[in-house]
Design an enzyme around this catalytic site. Structure first.
Site, PDB file in Angstrom:
ATOM      1  N   CYS A 109       8.998   9.251  14.167  1.00  0.00           N
ATOM      2  CA  CYS A 109       8.109   9.501  12.969  1.00  0.00           C
ATOM      3  C   CYS A 109       7.981  11.140  13.154  1.00  0.00           C
ATOM      4  O   CYS A 109       7.396  11.844  14.017  1.00  0.00           O
ATOM      5  CB  CYS A 109       6.768   9.060  13.435  1.00  0.00           C
ATOM      6  SG  CYS A 109       5.653   9.431  12.199  1.00  0.00           S
ATOM      7  N   CYS A 112       4.121  12.243  12.424  1.00  0.00           N
ATOM      8  CA  CYS A 112       3.220  12.343  13.635  1.00  0.00           C
ATOM      9  C   CYS A 112       3.662  11.303  14.450  1.00  0.00           C
ATOM     10  O   CYS A 112       4.585  11.736  15.256  1.00  0.00           O
ATOM     11  CB  CYS A 112       1.819  11.692  12.798  1.00  0.00           C
ATOM     12  SG  CYS A 112       1.931  10.264  11.775  1.00  0.00           S
ATOM     13  N   SER A 113       3.254   9.989  14.695  1.00  0.00           N
ATOM     14  CA  SER A 113       3.748   9.090  15.823  1.00  0.00           C
ATOM     15  C   SER A 113       3.566   7.690  15.283  1.00  0.00           C
ATOM     16  O   SER A 113       3.223   6.946  16.300  1.00  0.00           O
ATOM     17  CB  SER A 113       2.799   9.333  17.079  1.00  0.00           C
ATOM     18  OG  SER A 113       1.389   9.095  16.616  1.00  0.00           O
ATOM     19  N   CYS A 114       3.893   7.300  14.113  1.00  0.00           N
ATOM     20  CA  CYS A 114       4.174   5.950  13.838  1.00  0.00           C
ATOM     21  C   CYS A 114       5.157   5.292  14.538  1.00  0.00           C
ATOM     22  O   CYS A 114       6.073   5.823  15.000  1.00  0.00           O
ATOM     23  CB  CYS A 114       4.330   5.736  12.188  1.00  0.00           C
ATOM     24  SG  CYS A 114       2.995   6.611  11.199  1.00  0.00           S
TER      25      CYS A 114
HETATM   26 FE    FE Z   1       3.775   8.810  12.039  1.00  0.00          FE
END
Ligand code: FE
Length: 209
Positions: A109, A112-114
């Site tokens: 991602c 962000c951090s999906c």
């Molecule tokens: Fe994300």
């Protein structure tokens, strides 16, 4: 550090240690009646103990063992995964990315951090790091090498960028020497990283070592 916070600011009322900060926030929210501490414990238990890479591994093992399941998974991944009681409480779509000798898939991602929490549990720290997110797009082969994976030159690498709406599950290639194995035995070969694309499944020899 672009987002470095200065802890000498007078508004810093919470302790600096992240675990303490979370605990303090939880206490404040519980005191105000905004969250039920039992509900928080329940969610933590869910993600630490009950949801984890074993969910994704069961999908991969079934896809390896059952061609009809694989066809169904290709046609409607989110529906099939939800039908197995997996995928999590978010309504995001899950897509599968199948590795072949011609193409290896990796997931990131960049924003962000999906991450497919419902299939893989809590994301590893490196997945959220600036270094991984920036470098995997520019130099996927170099990042793979740092994870100890070297692919044949002719294997192309495709990097999938997750979003809030779409999460990806890599279906790694079934290891050689597993003919006739049942799903449970196959699932034990499927590592978390092999479903993110930064690793490969274990070989039968590695699994029995
Ligand atoms: Fe994300």
């Amino acid at each position: 550090m672009p987002h470095d916070h200065h802890h000498d600011h007078p508004h810093t009322l919470l302790p600096s240690d992240p675990a303490l900060r979370v605990k303090a926030l939880e206490t404040i929210l519980a005191d105000k009646g905004l969250v039920d501490p039992k509900a928080v414990d329940e969610i933590i238990d869910l993600y630490q103990n009950r949801i984890g890479p074993q969910g994704g591994a069961s999908v991969v093992a079934k896809a390896w063992a059952d061609p009809a399941f694989l066809e169904a998974l290709r046609a409607d991944p989110s529906g099939v995964i939800a039908g197995m009681g997996l995928g999590g409480r978010q309504a995001e779509h899950v897509m599968i990315a199948e590795n072949t000798p011609e193409r290896h898939n990796m997931v990131v991602c960049t924003l962000c951090s999906c991450y497919p929490w419902g299939l893989l549990g809590i994301p590893p720290g490196w997945y959220k790091s600036d270094a991984y997110r920036a470098r995997v797009v520019r130099d996927p082969r170099g990042v793979l090498a740092e994870f100890g994976v070297t692919l044949p030159e002719e294997t192309k690498i495709r990097v999938w960028d997750s979003t809030a709406e779409v999460r990806y599950l890599v279906i790694p290639m079934r290891p050689a020497g597993t003919e006739g194995w049942d799903e449970a035995r196959l699932a034990a070969l499927v590592t978390r990283d092999s479903m993110i694309g930064t690793g490969l499944p274990l070989s039968p020899a590695e699994a029995s070592a």
